[in-house]
Design a protein around this motif. Structure first.
Motif, short mmCIF file in Angstrom:
data_model
loop_
_atom_site.label_atom_id
_atom_site.label_comp_id
_atom_site.label_asym_id
_atom_site.label_seq_id
_atom_site.Cartn_x
_atom_site.Cartn_y
_atom_site.Cartn_z
N GLY A 49 0.79 -1.22 0.00
CA GLY A 49 0.00 0.00 0.00
C GLY A 49 0.82 1.27 0.00
O GLY A 49 0.28 2.36 -0.22
N TYR A 50 2.13 1.16 0.24
CA TYR A 50 2.97 2.35 0.27
C TYR A 50 3.60 2.66 -1.08
O TYR A 50 4.35 3.63 -1.22
N VAL A 51 3.31 1.83 -2.08
CA VAL A 51 3.83 2.06 -3.43
C VAL A 51 2.89 3.00 -4.17
O VAL A 51 1.69 2.73 -4.29
N ILE A 70 10.36 18.90 -2.75
CA ILE A 70 9.68 17.75 -2.13
C ILE A 70 10.69 16.69 -1.75
O ILE A 70 10.61 16.08 -0.68
N PHE A 71 11.67 16.45 -2.62
CA PHE A 71 12.64 15.39 -2.37
C PHE A 71 13.44 15.67 -1.11
O PHE A 71 13.90 14.74 -0.44
N ASP A 72 13.61 16.95 -0.76
CA ASP A 72 14.34 17.30 0.47
C ASP A 72 13.72 16.67 1.71
O ASP A 72 14.40 16.42 2.70
N LYS A 73 12.42 16.41 1.65
CA LYS A 73 11.72 15.85 2.81
C LYS A 73 12.08 14.39 3.06
O LYS A 73 11.86 13.87 4.15
N ALA A 74 12.61 13.72 2.04
CA ALA A 74 12.79 12.27 2.12
C ALA A 74 13.69 11.85 3.28
O ALA A 74 13.53 10.76 3.83
N PHE A 75 14.64 12.69 3.66
CA PHE A 75 15.50 12.37 4.79
C PHE A 75 15.49 13.47 5.85
O PHE A 75 16.51 13.82 6.41
N GLY A 76 14.29 13.98 6.08
CA GLY A 76 14.13 14.88 7.23
C GLY A 76 14.39 16.34 6.95
O GLY A 76 14.42 17.14 7.89
N GLY A 77 14.56 16.72 5.68
CA GLY A 77 14.79 18.13 5.38
C GLY A 77 16.02 18.66 6.08
O GLY A 77 17.10 18.08 6.00
N GLU A 78 15.85 19.74 6.82
CA GLU A 78 16.98 20.36 7.51
C GLU A 78 17.33 19.63 8.80
O GLU A 78 18.36 19.93 9.41
N ARG A 79 16.52 18.68 9.22
CA ARG A 79 16.78 17.96 10.47
C ARG A 79 17.77 16.83 10.22
O ARG A 79 17.48 15.66 10.44
N LYS A 80 18.95 17.20 9.79
CA LYS A 80 19.93 16.18 9.40
C LYS A 80 20.55 15.47 10.60
O LYS A 80 21.09 14.38 10.46
N ALA A 81 20.50 16.10 11.77
CA ALA A 81 21.12 15.51 12.95
C ALA A 81 20.10 14.97 13.94
O ALA A 81 20.47 14.37 14.94
N ALA A 82 18.80 15.17 13.66
CA ALA A 82 17.77 14.68 14.58
C ALA A 82 16.49 14.40 13.80
O ALA A 82 15.46 15.02 14.02
N ALA A 83 16.57 13.46 12.87
CA ALA A 83 15.43 13.15 12.01
C ALA A 83 14.69 11.93 12.53
O ALA A 83 15.29 10.97 13.00
N ALA A 90 4.32 6.52 6.77
CA ALA A 90 3.30 7.39 6.19
C ALA A 90 3.94 8.59 5.52
O ALA A 90 3.47 9.06 4.47
N ASP A 91 5.03 9.12 6.11
CA ASP A 91 5.74 10.24 5.50
C ASP A 91 6.39 9.82 4.19
O ASP A 91 6.42 10.57 3.22
N PHE A 92 6.95 8.61 4.18
CA PHE A 92 7.55 8.08 2.95
C PHE A 92 6.50 8.02 1.85
O PHE A 92 6.75 8.46 0.71
N PRO A 134 14.81 3.54 -14.40
CA PRO A 134 14.21 2.32 -13.84
C PRO A 134 14.80 1.88 -12.51
O PRO A 134 14.14 1.18 -11.74
N ASP A 135 16.04 2.30 -12.20
CA ASP A 135 16.63 1.92 -10.92
C ASP A 135 15.94 2.60 -9.73
O ASP A 135 16.20 2.25 -8.57
N PHE A 136 15.07 3.57 -10.00
CA PHE A 136 14.28 4.16 -8.92
C PHE A 136 13.39 3.12 -8.26
O PHE A 136 13.03 3.25 -7.09
N LEU A 137 13.03 2.07 -8.99
CA LEU A 137 12.19 1.02 -8.41
C LEU A 137 12.89 0.36 -7.23
O LEU A 137 12.32 0.23 -6.13
N THR A 138 14.13 -0.07 -7.42
CA THR A 138 14.85 -0.74 -6.34
C THR A 138 15.27 0.26 -5.26
O THR A 138 15.32 -0.11 -4.08
N LEU A 139 15.53 1.50 -5.63
CA LEU A 139 15.79 2.52 -4.61
C LEU A 139 14.57 2.67 -3.72
O LEU A 139 14.70 2.76 -2.49
N GLY A 140 13.39 2.68 -4.32
CA GLY A 140 12.17 2.82 -3.54
C GLY A 140 11.97 1.67 -2.57
O GLY A 140 11.52 1.87 -1.43
N ILE A 141 12.30 0.44 -3.01
CA ILE A 141 12.19 -0.72 -2.12
C ILE A 141 13.12 -0.54 -0.91
O ILE A 141 12.72 -0.75 0.24
N ALA A 142 14.36 -0.13 -1.19
CA ALA A 142 15.33 0.04 -0.10
C ALA A 142 14.89 1.12 0.87
O ALA A 142 14.98 0.95 2.10
#
Length: 267
Positions: free
Chosen positions: A18-20, A187-200, A205-207, A227-235
């Motif tokens: 359901g997260y795809v 939008i992509f900046d949100k994927a790893f916590g935006g500016e919260r690089k040291a406390a994310a 649900a956010d993913f 196409p490699d975005f598919l396996t990146l998304g799985i990881a």
């Protein structure tokens, strides 16, 4: 999307279907999706290749020296069910054992290093050695792995170096452009916590929300995804699943620095 749903139903992956985002499958050609699925399935059933991939990643991680060991499980042919990843791990998750920093470091290390990338990073495949968190962690790798194309891996390296490393912001933008996602940088900046690089903190649900926004914007701008975005998304989905279960916050920039063997400054 229907193909992947049929493929994964009845496996331990079913809860993540359901997260795809359906939008993803409109951005990558059906031929490329089929090729990716075929490669994953071929890797899953090739025992010799799987053992070689485990040994290769084990040596690379041991050389880095961040307290993580990588192992695999030899399976009988009749146990090699398509994408059933419950078999290789019999470890119960210990609430006193937190493995989030190890999985983050491994995630970045696999991108930075050469060789195969193991995609199933869920929590039940990690455990503390000796029953104590500070005694090191073990990762039992399932046969779900891939090898990215050189151009995609290099772009991902530049992307994370620009975001978490010490390279210029221009390098980050160049990487986004080479991946065809420059138009969704905000939008992509949100994927790893935006500016919260040291406390994310991380929530599945956010993913789901973040990457659905990325793919929807790509549709609007008529971008084509590698196409490699598919396996990146799985990881990344399994990474988020792991970190949500582990709880708390993480110094993602510190894990990135450890993964690439760089010195990290104070948080």
């Amino acid at each position: 999307m229907a193909f992947w749903r049929r493929l994964l139903e009845g496996t331990s992956w079913q809860t993540l279907i359901g997260y795809v985002s359906p939008a993803f499958f409109q951005l990558v050609s059906p031929r490329d999706v089929s090729r990716s699925a075929y490669r994953l399935a071929r890797n899953w059933f090739d025992e010799a290749k799987y053992i070689g991939a485990v040994n290769s990643r084990s040596r690379a991680v041991e050389h880095l020296g961040f307290g993580l060991s990588v192992t695999g499980v030899t399976r009988r042919k009749r146990d090699r069910l398509p994408f059933h990843s419950d078999v290789p791990t019999a470890h119960q998750v210990d609430s006193n054992c937190r493995t989030g920093e190890s999985v983050l470091t491994l995630f970045f290390h696999q991108i930075y290093d050469e060789g195969p990338l193991f995609l199933d990073l869920r929590r039940n495949h990690f455990h503390c050695l000796g029953g104590a968190e500070n005694s090191g962690h073990a990762f039992v790798a399932t046969p779900l792995y891939c090898v990215w194309s050189p151009e995609f891996r290099n772009a991902m390296r530049e992307l994370y170096a620009g975001f978490y490393g010490n390279t210029s912001p221009d390098a980050y933008r160049v990487a986004l452009r080479s991946l065809g996602i420059e138009g969704v940088a905000d939008i992509f900046d949100k994927a790893f916590g935006g500016e919260r690089k040291a406390a994310a903190s991380f929530q599945l649900a956010d993913f789901k929300l973040t990457f659905h926004e990325v793919f929807t914007r790509c549709l609007e701008t008529r971008s084509a995804l590698h196409p490699d975005f598919l396996t990146l998304g799985i990881a990344i989905a399994t990474l988020y699943d792991h970190l949500e279960l582990d709880g708390g916050t993480y110094n993602v920039a510190g894990c990135y620095a450890r993964a690439v063997g760089a010195a990290t400054g104070p948080a």
